[in-house]
Design an enzyme around this catalytic site. Structure first.
Site, PDB file in Angstrom:
ATOM      1  N   HIS A 148       0.839  -1.203   0.000  1.00  0.00           N
ATOM      2  CA  HIS A 148       0.000   0.000   0.000  1.00  0.00           C
ATOM      3  C   HIS A 148       0.870   1.247   0.000  1.00  0.00           C
ATOM      4  O   HIS A 148       0.601   2.212  -0.723  1.00  0.00           O
ATOM      5  CB  HIS A 148      -0.913   0.028   1.229  1.00  0.00           C
ATOM      6  N   CYS A 176      -8.343 -19.376  -5.580  1.00  0.00           N
ATOM      7  CA  CYS A 176      -8.121 -18.006  -6.054  1.00  0.00           C
ATOM      8  C   CYS A 176      -6.659 -17.867  -6.469  1.00  0.00           C
ATOM      9  O   CYS A 176      -5.762 -18.246  -5.711  1.00  0.00           O
ATOM     10  CB  CYS A 176      -8.432 -17.019  -4.933  1.00  0.00           C
TER      11      CYS A 176
HETATM   12  O1  ME8 Z   1      -7.978  -3.939  -3.890  1.00  0.00           O
HETATM   13  N1  ME8 Z   1       2.684  -4.861  -4.563  1.00  0.00           N
HETATM   14  O2  ME8 Z   1      -7.697  -2.911  -1.854  1.00  0.00           O
HETATM   15  P1  ME8 Z   1      -6.343  -3.589  -1.323  1.00  0.00           P
HETATM   16  C1  ME8 Z   1       2.287  -3.708  -5.092  1.00  0.00           C
HETATM   17  N2  ME8 Z   1     -10.072  -1.900  -1.957  1.00  0.00           N
HETATM   18  N3  ME8 Z   1       1.163  -3.065  -4.748  1.00  0.00           N
HETATM   19  C2  ME8 Z   1       0.401  -3.618  -3.809  1.00  0.00           C
HETATM   20  C3  ME8 Z   1       0.741  -4.837  -3.200  1.00  0.00           C
HETATM   21  C4  ME8 Z   1       1.956  -5.462  -3.607  1.00  0.00           C
HETATM   22  N4  ME8 Z   1       2.396  -6.594  -3.075  1.00  0.00           N
HETATM   23  N5  ME8 Z   1      -0.218  -5.139  -2.311  1.00  0.00           N
HETATM   24  C5  ME8 Z   1      -1.131  -4.140  -2.357  1.00  0.00           C
HETATM   25  C6  ME8 Z   1      -8.348  -3.193  -3.021  1.00  0.00           C
HETATM   26  N6  ME8 Z   1      -0.760  -3.207  -3.254  1.00  0.00           N
HETATM   27  C7  ME8 Z   1      -9.607  -2.375  -3.200  1.00  0.00           C
HETATM   28  C8  ME8 Z   1      -9.324  -1.242  -4.164  1.00  0.00           C
HETATM   29  S1  ME8 Z   1     -10.029   0.976  -5.534  1.00  0.00           S
HETATM   30  C9  ME8 Z   1     -11.469   1.665  -6.008  1.00  0.00           C
HETATM   31  C10 ME8 Z   1     -10.496  -0.348  -4.471  1.00  0.00           C
HETATM   32  C11 ME8 Z   1      -1.478  -1.970  -3.557  1.00  0.00           C
HETATM   33  O3  ME8 Z   1      -6.230  -3.172   0.104  1.00  0.00           O
HETATM   34  C12 ME8 Z   1      -1.795  -1.843  -5.034  1.00  0.00           C
HETATM   35  O4  ME8 Z   1      -2.055  -0.500  -5.328  1.00  0.00           O
HETATM   36  O5  ME8 Z   1      -6.315  -5.023  -1.643  1.00  0.00           O
HETATM   37  C13 ME8 Z   1      -3.067  -2.643  -5.154  1.00  0.00           C
HETATM   38  O6  ME8 Z   1      -3.776  -2.328  -6.338  1.00  0.00           O
HETATM   39  C14 ME8 Z   1      -3.792  -2.185  -3.906  1.00  0.00           C
HETATM   40  O7  ME8 Z   1      -2.748  -2.022  -2.923  1.00  0.00           O
HETATM   41  C15 ME8 Z   1      -4.838  -3.171  -3.423  1.00  0.00           C
HETATM   42  O8  ME8 Z   1      -5.217  -2.812  -2.130  1.00  0.00           O
END
Ligand code: ME8
Length: 506
Positions: free
Chosen positions: A16, A139
């Site tokens: 994040h 998944c």
């Molecule tokens: O998907 N490497 O939230 P989320 C790079 N709430 N980026 C990463 C990562 C990793 N290992 N892990 C997380 C959701 N991210 C939804 C989104 S938007 C309208 C709703 C980052 O908490 C990256 O930006 O699972 C990814 O797309 C996002 O966190 C997913 O966060």
């Protein structure tokens, strides 16, 4: 400029932080260019991922959301994110916009009742197509077994947008970058779009559906609308007219930054939803890869996380920002580790940039009492720096944050080589070396000023300290032209990147 809004089912982790840092680099870069910037981040608080995590802890979803939203909110200043607003999807103003926009989608004829049956991952809050499912009916992201869901829902008529989406992609080949992600989204569209559930009947943790309160909106439609709803109630940032309508002023979004896990929602569902609601589409969706540890996507549910708070405590946020954007080619997947972090910290931040700053300032103090000679700049260096700000800007416009950083870093190295080549300590000893020494010192300090301005979006705190020592606070990009802003005097500077930073877990 937006980041995804993060699920509050657990605490923030480095993944994040990565997206928010990258978005911040872009936001700061555009502010440097004099562009009007509104930078949005926040939390996604509804849906199954959050409801399930709360139930597992024996608390209410709202309580878990409140706890974890605070942690995400606290992360932003820790990583020096300059976001203008932090949205929470449990904000009543956001919920009101969700209800009104999705009611308009229904009035426009894109919502109908039906029954959905399919394989579902509660961690993704996503129904999986047969082609996406891993062996053992699992998944592909979370490796958990999928559940078979059958539900009476309201549907969003995604298939009605097949042609319009294909047209969008053929008219705007920069809608999604990098190209591989554009191709991936387009081929998903071309494979034939199926309608998707717009509401959930079984869940209660969500925004209730105004025309049928037995249902809540499917979390993704609620979440995507954050990018739009935030502008309806966020206060205007400094420098904006206080009572201006931010939607009129700022919409459509220029850049949505996401990772590839949520490409389909942003590159397919989101533009279709906006078309259905007659709202203008965003300009660009920039997609980055995964940070990997031990070859796996770092994620809360897999438990393989590197704690950004611990890294920052010991090395500072700038070191983390620099490392992530330098180590992992932006747009691709890349491994991160404490070993490679420490290596880059020492060899690049401390030995290259830190040394360049301390030796340049040190020599000016030693040989000229801190006064920068008013000498012609070395044409050799001028040539090496010519057009640099424009090249960096072009790279950032193309979502190449790592290549842009490399352009700048090559100049850091160039300046260190320049010191070795011109050996100011030798000139200082020569009886007729004074003029040459003046030119070398002036050229060096102007080069240092240029790289400091260019590096500011990446490492804001240390470059602000460095620029203060050069007597300059202005970070506008025009000042990154060699000699555009003359440095007249330098002051002592404490080590930018100490070799032995505060001990502690990292
Ligand atoms: O998907 N490497 O939230 P989320 C790079 N709430 N980026 C990463 C990562 C990793 N290992 N892990 C997380 C959701 N991210 C939804 C989104 S938007 C309208 C709703 C980052 O908490 C990256 O930006 O699972 C990814 O797309 C996002 O966190 C997913 O966060």
């Amino acid at each position: 400029m937006t980041t995804p809004i993060y699920y509050v089912n657990a605490a923030p982790h480095l993944g994040h932080a990565y997206t928010t840092i990258a978005a911040d680099v872009m936001a700061r870069h555009h502010r440097q260019r004099g562009d009007e910037v509104f930078f949005l981040t926040g939390t996604d608080e509804h849906g199954e991922p959050v409801a399930d995590a709360a139930h597992a802890l024996g608390i209410e979803p709202q309580q878990l959301a409140d706890q974890n939203a605070q942690r995400f909110k606290a992360l932003a200043p820790e990583i020096e994110a300059s976001n203008d607003f932090f949205i929470r999807t449990t904000d009543p103003q956001h919920e009101a916009v969700v209800r009104s926009v999705l009611s308009r989608v229904r009035e426009n004829g894109y919502v109908y009742e039906g029954t959905y049956e399919g394989w579902y991952c509660p961690r993704c809050a996503d129904f999986k197509a047969e082609s996406e499912i891993d062996e053992g009916n699992r998944c592909p992201i979370h490796h958990i077994e999928l559940t078979r869901e059958r539900e009476d829902n309201y549907f969003f008529a995604l298939s009605a947008f097949q042609e319009r989406l294909e047209r969008l992609y053929s008219q705007r080949d920069d809608f999604v970058a990098p190209r591989t992600r554009y191709n991936e989204a387009l081929s998903f569209i071309r494979s034939g779009l199926r309608d998707v559930p717009l509401t959930r009947h079984k869940l209660t943790w969500g925004v209730s559906v105004p025309w049928d309160p037995e249902h809540v909106f499917y979390v993704w439609f609620d979440a995507l609308l954050n990018y739009y709803s935030a502008l309806s109630y966020a206060p205007a940032p400094a420098g904006f007219a206080p009572d201006g309508d931010l939607i009129k002023r700022l919409w459509p979004a220029s850049y949505h930054l996401i990772a590839k896990d949520i490409l389909r929602f942003h590159a397919v569902y989101w533009p279709a939803l906006l078309m259905a609601a007659e709202i203008e589409l965003p300009e660009h969706i920039f997609v980055h890869g995964y940070l990997l540890m031990d070859g796996e996507k770092m994620s809360k549910s897999l438990g393989n996380v590197l704690d950004p708070f611990a890294v920052i405590e010991r090395f500072g946020a700038d070191a983390l920002r620099f490392y992530l954007l330098r180590e992992v080619p932006f747009g691709q997947d890349g491994s991160v580790s404490t070993t490679s972090f420490e290596l880059r910290y020492e060899s690049e931040l401390a030995n290259e940039l830190g040394n360049l700053a301390s030796r340049t300032i040190g020599m000016l103090m030693r040989y000229r009492d801190g006064a920068v000679p008013d000498a012609e700049l070395d044409p050799v260096l001028e040539l090496d720096f010519a057009g640099l700000p424009q090249r960096v800007a072009a790279q950032i416009d193309a979502a190449e944050l790592t290549l842009a950083l490399d352009e700048i870093w090559q100049r850091v190295r160039r300046l260190n080589r320049y010191v070795e080549e011109r050996a100011p300590w030798r000139l200082a000893r020569e009886t007729d070396g004074a003029d040459q020494l003046d030119a070398v010192l002036a050229s060096l300090v102007q080069g240092l000023h240029a790289v400091a301005v260019l590096l500011w979006p990446y490492i804001p705190a240390s470059t602000e300290r460095l620029l203060a020592a050069l007597g300059s606070e202005d970070v506008s990009l025009a000042g990154a032209e060699l000699g555009a802003r003359r440095v007249e005097h330098v002051r002592e500077l404490e080590s930018l990147f100490p070799k032995e930073p505060a001990a502690g877990p990292a």
